[in-house]
Motif scaffolding. Structure first.
Motif, PDB file in Angstrom:
ATOM      1  N   CYS A   1      34.768  20.369 -16.635  1.00 46.91           N
ATOM      2  CA  CYS A   1      35.653  21.492 -16.352  1.00 46.91           C
ATOM      3  C   CYS A   1      35.136  22.320 -15.186  1.00 46.91           C
ATOM      4  O   CYS A   1      33.946  22.297 -14.852  1.00 46.91           O
ATOM      5  CB  CYS A   1      35.821  22.381 -17.585  1.00 46.91           C
ATOM      6  SG  CYS A   1      34.321  23.205 -18.140  1.00 46.91           S
ATOM      7  N   THR A   2      36.057  23.026 -14.559  1.00 47.80           N
ATOM      8  CA  THR A   2      35.722  24.020 -13.553  1.00 47.80           C
ATOM      9  C   THR A   2      36.889  24.989 -13.478  1.00 47.80           C
ATOM     10  O   THR A   2      37.896  24.839 -14.170  1.00 47.80           O
ATOM     11  CB  THR A   2      35.429  23.383 -12.183  1.00 47.80           C
ATOM     12  OG1 THR A   2      34.844  24.390 -11.332  1.00 47.80           O
ATOM     13  CG2 THR A   2      36.691  22.853 -11.524  1.00 47.80           C
ATOM     14  N   GLU A   3      36.743  26.012 -12.641  1.00 48.77           N
ATOM     15  CA  GLU A   3      37.777  27.028 -12.550  1.00 48.77           C
ATOM     16  C   GLU A   3      38.922  26.570 -11.649  1.00 48.77           C
ATOM     17  O   GLU A   3      38.715  25.921 -10.619  1.00 48.77           O
ATOM     18  CB  GLU A   3      37.202  28.334 -12.016  1.00 48.77           C
ATOM     19  CG  GLU A   3      36.250  29.008 -12.974  1.00 48.77           C
ATOM     20  CD  GLU A   3      35.763  30.338 -12.450  1.00 48.77           C
ATOM     21  OE1 GLU A   3      36.494  30.987 -11.683  1.00 48.77           O
ATOM     22  OE2 GLU A   3      34.638  30.748 -12.804  1.00 48.77           O
ATOM     23  N   THR A   4      40.126  26.939 -12.028  1.00 48.16           N
ATOM     24  CA  THR A   4      41.311  26.650 -11.235  1.00 48.16           C
ATOM     25  C   THR A   4      41.142  27.221  -9.829  1.00 48.16           C
ATOM     26  O   THR A   4      40.684  28.342  -9.651  1.00 48.16           O
ATOM     27  CB  THR A   4      42.557  27.282 -11.889  1.00 48.16           C
ATOM     28  OG1 THR A   4      42.664  26.808 -13.226  1.00 48.16           O
ATOM     29  CG2 THR A   4      43.819  26.923 -11.118  1.00 48.16           C
ATOM     30  N   SER A   5      41.510  26.446  -8.839  1.00 46.73           N
ATOM     31  CA  SER A   5      41.479  26.849  -7.421  1.00 46.73           C
ATOM     32  C   SER A   5      40.075  27.011  -6.854  1.00 46.73           C
ATOM     33  O   SER A   5      39.915  27.459  -5.713  1.00 46.73           O
ATOM     34  CB  SER A   5      42.271  28.146  -7.188  1.00 46.73           C
ATOM     35  OG  SER A   5      43.617  27.965  -7.543  1.00 46.73           O
TER      36      SER A   5
ATOM     37  N   THR B   1      39.069  30.870 -16.129  1.00 45.06           N
ATOM     38  CA  THR B   1      37.897  31.741 -16.018  1.00 45.06           C
ATOM     39  C   THR B   1      36.593  31.027 -16.329  1.00 45.06           C
ATOM     40  O   THR B   1      36.566  29.972 -16.962  1.00 45.06           O
ATOM     41  CB  THR B   1      38.016  32.943 -16.972  1.00 45.06           C
ATOM     42  OG1 THR B   1      37.960  32.476 -18.329  1.00 45.06           O
ATOM     43  CG2 THR B   1      39.315  33.705 -16.750  1.00 45.06           C
ATOM     44  N   ASN B   2      35.507  31.668 -15.908  1.00 41.90           N
ATOM     45  CA  ASN B   2      34.163  31.184 -16.194  1.00 41.90           C
ATOM     46  C   ASN B   2      33.926  31.119 -17.701  1.00 41.90           C
ATOM     47  O   ASN B   2      33.356  30.150 -18.215  1.00 41.90           O
ATOM     48  CB  ASN B   2      33.147  32.117 -15.529  1.00 41.90           C
ATOM     49  CG  ASN B   2      31.715  31.827 -15.922  1.00 41.90           C
ATOM     50  OD1 ASN B   2      31.159  30.790 -15.613  1.00 41.90           O
ATOM     51  ND2 ASN B   2      31.108  32.778 -16.640  1.00 41.90           N
TER      52      ASN B   2
ATOM     53  N   LEU C   1      30.081  24.492 -11.315  1.00 44.95           N
ATOM     54  CA  LEU C   1      30.420  25.659 -10.507  1.00 44.95           C
ATOM     55  C   LEU C   1      29.155  26.073  -9.761  1.00 44.95           C
ATOM     56  O   LEU C   1      28.115  25.410  -9.870  1.00 44.95           O
ATOM     57  CB  LEU C   1      30.938  26.808 -11.388  1.00 44.95           C
ATOM     58  CG  LEU C   1      31.802  27.854 -10.651  1.00 44.95           C
ATOM     59  CD1 LEU C   1      33.149  27.256 -10.271  1.00 44.95           C
ATOM     60  CD2 LEU C   1      32.014  29.097 -11.521  1.00 44.95           C
ATOM     61  N   ASP C   2      29.222  27.167  -9.013  1.00 50.00           N
ATOM     62  CA  ASP C   2      28.065  27.647  -8.272  1.00 50.00           C
ATOM     63  C   ASP C   2      26.875  27.837  -9.207  1.00 50.00           C
ATOM     64  O   ASP C   2      26.994  28.443 -10.278  1.00 50.00           O
ATOM     65  CB  ASP C   2      28.363  28.997  -7.619  1.00 50.00           C
ATOM     66  CG  ASP C   2      29.441  28.903  -6.564  1.00 50.00           C
ATOM     67  OD1 ASP C   2      30.032  27.829  -6.419  1.00 50.00           O
ATOM     68  OD2 ASP C   2      29.702  29.928  -5.899  1.00 50.00           O
TER      69      ASP C   2
END
Length: 315
Positions: free
Chosen positions: A189-193, A214-215, A232-233
């Motif tokens: 998973c990751t955040e949309t956009s 969201t995170n 993510l980052d």
């Protein structure tokens, strides 16, 4: 969330080992302390001291008719951000105060323009950042906002002011995933956009990408076993792992993500102004002090050298 010759967070965390949690080497060969340990926390007083010591712009630096002049006359900087990113912008449930590296920068920028750290924080997510800048709801966005040439067609980017890189969050008990290629065949998973969605496809073509808004939703999906991993980052994932011992960050960062301060594309004077302010707080040591009072509470050692302003494509 996506070149520089200076030290970035990925360079600061050169090696990550799964067996012992999270360890790394900085440029001075000191071992940063893993999230959740004592670290080099300077405490709330030191954080506030950084804000108190932050500079104020000369009147001549805020010309009439500029966006900065409008902000100064209003007496408040409207800034887009979040209040759920540990180390960067996290709201204290008791005091209601939002603190962290990004939150501190927002207060310091407000003080530089207005003379006091007066901010109106507007909650944003990855789908609303550009719109709120374009329609004038916010004067700036300071929210781990990666500079990209595509985004720079819609908004102006001052900076970069920080650099991170995509990393992987998994359950604490997971030993199967340690690097990007291990994500192949997994649910990720990751955040949309976010730019991470494309990064996952590039580094793990057979991974199943699941998007959340969201995170917190992504973190919960991993913790509950609905997805195998979250990309993510690294800077944000370290904050998640510091708060929740049911998850951990594994592997080395596998992308380069320069964070910028978003400003309206229609106000180029604001971009120039913010760039000059960034150079000032970097040269006078305020940037490093803020790092030590926030991110440095989880990563010991000296503050990294910030990326060169204007060095990222799109800045």
């Amino acid at each position: 969330m996506t070149t520089r010759s200076s030290l970035t967070l990925p360079a600061l965390l050169l090696t990550l080992t799964v067996a012992s949690g999270l360890t790394a080497c900085s440029s001075s060969s000191k071992l940063p302390t893993p999230p959740g340990s004592s670290g080099s926390a300077l405490g709330a007083d030191s954080y506030q001291q950084v804000i108190d010591d932050a500079p104020v712009a000369a009147a001549s630096d805020v010309p009439a008719g500029s966006l900065m002049a409008k902000i100064k006359a209003r007496g408040t900087l409207n800034v887009g951000g979040t209040d759920a990113a540990a180390l960067f912008a996290l709201k204290d449930p008791v005091s209601g105060k939002v603190t962290g590296f990004d939150a501190g920068l927002a207060d310091m920028l407000a003080k530089y323009i207005i003379g006091k750290p007066s901010t109106n924080r507007v909650q944003i997510d990855v789908t609303t950042r550009e719109v709120l800048l374009q329609n004038g709801t916010v004067d700036s966005v300071i929210a781990t906002y990666t500079i990209t040439p595509a985004r720079a067609q819609k908004v102006g980017f001052a900076g970069p002011y920080y650099s991170s890189g995509d990393a992987i969050l998994v359950k604490s008990s997971d030993t199967a995933i340690t690097k990007a290629s291990d994500l192949n065949g997994k649910s990720v998973c990751t955040e949309t956009s976010s730019t991470a969605a494309n990064d996952i496809k590039q580094f793990a073509p057979s991974a199943k990408v699941v998007l959340f808004q969201t995170n917190a939703e992504c973190q919960q999906a991993v913790e509950q076993g609905r997805t195998d991993a979250y990309v993510l980052d690294q800077a944000l994932l370290l904050g998640d792992a510091a708060r929740d011992k049911n998850v951990k960050v594994v592997g080395q960062p596998f992308t380069d993500e320069p964070y910028g301060i978003g400003v309206p594309l229609s106000s180029p004077e604001m971009k120039t102004f913010v760039n000059n302010w960034l150079k000032l707080i970097e040269s006078d040591g305020e940037w490093a002090k803020l790092w030590k009072a926030t991110i440095g509470t989880e990563l010991s050692g000296d503050a990294p050298t910030p990326p060169v302003v204007g060095s990222a494509a799109g800045s």
